[in-house]
Scaffold this motif. Structure first.
Motif, PDB file in Angstrom:
ATOM      1  N   ARG A  25       0.849  -1.198   0.000  1.00 21.87           N
ATOM      2  CA  ARG A  25       0.000   0.000   0.000  1.00 21.87           C
ATOM      3  C   ARG A  25       0.879   1.241   0.000  1.00 21.87           C
ATOM      4  N   GLU A 268      -6.503   6.671  11.170  1.00 19.81           N
ATOM      5  CA  GLU A 268      -6.711   5.269  11.544  1.00 19.81           C
ATOM      6  C   GLU A 268      -7.176   4.407  10.385  1.00 19.81           C
ATOM      7  N   GLN A 269      -8.030   4.963   9.531  1.00 25.10           N
ATOM      8  CA  GLN A 269      -8.575   4.124   8.457  1.00 25.10           C
ATOM      9  C   GLN A 269      -7.646   4.009   7.267  1.00 25.10           C
ATOM     10  N   HIS A 270      -6.919   5.064   6.977  1.00 22.14           N
ATOM     11  CA  HIS A 270      -6.128   5.048   5.749  1.00 22.14           C
ATOM     12  C   HIS A 270      -4.637   5.083   6.034  1.00 22.14           C
ATOM     13  N   ARG A 272      -2.766   4.540   8.628  1.00 23.54           N
ATOM     14  CA  ARG A 272      -2.086   3.508   9.408  1.00 23.54           C
ATOM     15  C   ARG A 272      -1.748   2.275   8.595  1.00 23.54           C
ATOM     16  N   HIS A 273      -2.431   2.087   7.461  1.00 20.05           N
ATOM     17  CA  HIS A 273      -2.198   0.882   6.668  1.00 20.05           C
ATOM     18  C   HIS A 273      -1.140   1.072   5.585  1.00 20.05           C
ATOM     19  N   ASP A 275       2.258   1.234   3.637  1.00 20.03           N
ATOM     20  CA  ASP A 275       3.596   0.653   3.780  1.00 20.03           C
ATOM     21  C   ASP A 275       4.658   1.652   3.340  1.00 20.03           C
ATOM     22  N   ARG A 325       3.603   2.448  10.147  1.00 17.46           N
ATOM     23  CA  ARG A 325       4.612   1.486   9.707  1.00 17.46           C
ATOM     24  C   ARG A 325       5.225   1.820   8.352  1.00 17.46           C
TER      25      ARG A 325
END
Ligand SMILES: Nc1nc2c(ncn2[C@@H]2O[C@H](COP(=O)(O)OP(=O)(O)OP(=O)(O)O)[C@@H](O)[C@H]2O)c(=O)[nH]1
Ligand SMILES: [Mg+2]
Length: 453
Positions: A25, A268-270, A272-273, A275, A325
């Motif tokens: 991502r 939180e929704q976008h 945090r995911h 990469d 992350r």
């Protein structure tokens, strides 16, 4: 030991299976007009034409078998076809400006290499790209404020120029409101609109980038407009209070919703995911506009980069209540086809000079940073030491020397700017041919390399 070797093969086969489907991502952001839409359009185009352009000659794209851009069932889909339509029109146009988050999903199928070849026929990488306005990151500091503290901060901001003059009579009106008095719903709607107009003036007349709340200018489709009705009460402070139905109570409730659901919700929704992250910066525009614009760009980018700074004793993790992350950050000066190829690295260098401390913080926090001067779609062609290009709204071609970029940005931020012309996209762009560009292949390879397909 037949049993052991059978187990071993089973394990390798399972691992190969797991590796067979990977997901990467990538966030793409930048302030408005930085070049996000053009960049993503070109990125999809380069991948779709991987067997023709510069990508075909480099690993792992020499093993790339097929690329499928997903048209259906993608929520808030990126307007790829619309952008292609504009770029391949006659005369060619740049894609329309966008103001919301959008997503792209691309499936890449690679031929496996080495031992895995025997165990599995292909490897798949699902690349997800999230395009979002960089301005949304400028709301991050709101997470550490309560409404009263925000009012105090806005009061300070409005005391200093140029915001004081830009706010004009709105500042007096807000200073005249008693936070504990009963709210006038009609006046609140009117004041909210006045605050939005004030933020617009800050952006367009003074070139300011920190305009809060960011969603007043770029709301996005996930926020109900009535939830964006609040203003700072300039007489309020962190100790203020007010009964139900007061200006204080009404504005505080909406501010809290904005902070806890809109701002936090995005992270939180976008966020945090993600990469990896691509951060695009139009450095040439501010260099042309001068010292004040460069100063403001630095302030805004410092605020944006704070979202990628994982050092500083975990402030970000505390604010967000999760550990982001992002492993790789590409930090790119865009539209560098507007200067001579020999000068493109200097544009990137000036950008990195402007951000030197913050980039060091981000690297120190454990993120791998790479800077690349990019042009998603090359609108100029080089002839000797001149450039040849077409101008927007005109026919024919101009031949010009754009002028020099200094090797480094002087501390004074006073630079003689290159000539920036309003260029139109090159003619003859077609979906089935790779668009001309600078360094898109380097960037795409670096992003994909992080996923080791
Ligand atoms: N010469 C040149 N101009 C570019 C390039 N990329 C973008 N531009 C110019 O920059 C403008 C903005 O590009 P967009 O891709 O719309 O930027 P954006 O960040 O998506 O902008 P918003 O959606 O308004 O936030 C375009 O209309 C072009 O004029 C490029 O690679 N070369
Ligand atoms: Mg856009």
């Amino acid at each position: 030991m037949p049993n052991n070797s059978a187990n071993w093969f089973k394990q390798v086969a399972q691992r190969a299976e797991g590796l067979g489907q990977q997901r990467l991502r990538v966030g793409v952001t930048g302030l408005s007009g930085a070049g996000k839409t053009t960049f993503i359009t070109s990125l999809i185009n380069q991948l779709e034409n991987h067997n023709k352009g510069l990508l075909s000659r480099r690993a792992p794209f020499d093993r790339l078998e097929s690329v499928r851009w997903q048209r259906d069932n993608v929520e808030r889909a990126f307007p790829y076809l619309e952008s292609l339509g504009a770029l391949s029109a006659q005369p060619a146009r740049w894609p329309d400006s966008t103001s919301d988050l959008s997503r792209v999903v691309i499936d890449l199928r690679f031929r496996p290499q080495g031992l895995l070849r025997k165990l599995q026929s292909t490897r798949q990488l699902r690349l997800e790209i999230i395009d979002y306005p960089g301005e949304w990151l400028l709301d991050l500091p709101l997470l550490q404020l309560d409404y009263g503290q925000w009012c105090e901060q806005m009061r300070q901001w409005l005391e200093a120029e140029p915001r004081r003059s830009l706010a004009g009579p709105l500042r007096d009106t807000l200073l005249g409101l008693d936070p504990a008095a009963p709210v006038d719903a009609v006046q609140l709607v009117d004041l909210t609109e006045q605050w939005r107009q004030f933020l617009l003036r800050c952006r367009s007349e003074a070139g300011l980038s920190r305009n809060q709340p960011a969603r007043f200018l770029q709301p996005g489709s996930d926020v109900a407009p009535q939830m964006l009705q609040f203003v700072p009460l300039l007489l309020a402070n962190r100790h203020s209070a007010g009964e139900q139905g007061s200006w204080w109570a009404e504005c505080q409730a909406r501010f809290n919703y904005y902070r806890d659901f809109v701002v936090r919700g995005f992270f939180e929704q976008h966020f945090r995911h993600l990469d990896q992250q691509v951060l695009l910066v139009d450095m040439l525009g501010p260099m042309d506009a001068g010292e004040a614009a460069l100063n403001d760009l630095r302030d805004a980018m410092e605020a944006v980069l704070a979202s990628f700074d994982y050092g500083r004793s975990g402030l970000l993790a505390r604010l967000l209540r999760f550990r982001p992350r992002i492993g790789r950050l590409a930090f790119c000066a865009t539209k560098v086809d507007k200067v001579n190829p020999a000068q493109q690295r200097a544009v990137q260098q000036c950008l990195e000079d402007l951000m030197v401390d913050r980039l060091a913080d981000v690297r120190h926090g454990g993120v791998e940073v790479r800077g690349l001067p990019l042009s998603a779609i090359r609108a100029t062609r080089q002839e000797g030491d001149a450039l040849v290009a077409g101008l927007q709204g005109e026919e024919g071609w101009v031949r010009y020397r754009p002028g020099d970029i200094p090797a480094h940005l002087p501390q004074s931020l006073q630079v003689s700017s290159p000539d920036l012309l309003p260029l139109r996209p090159p003619p003859g762009l077609h979906r089935s041919e790779p668009f001309p560009h600078y360094r898109m292949d380097d960037l795409i390879a670096w992003l994909i390399e992080g996923a080791e397909p």
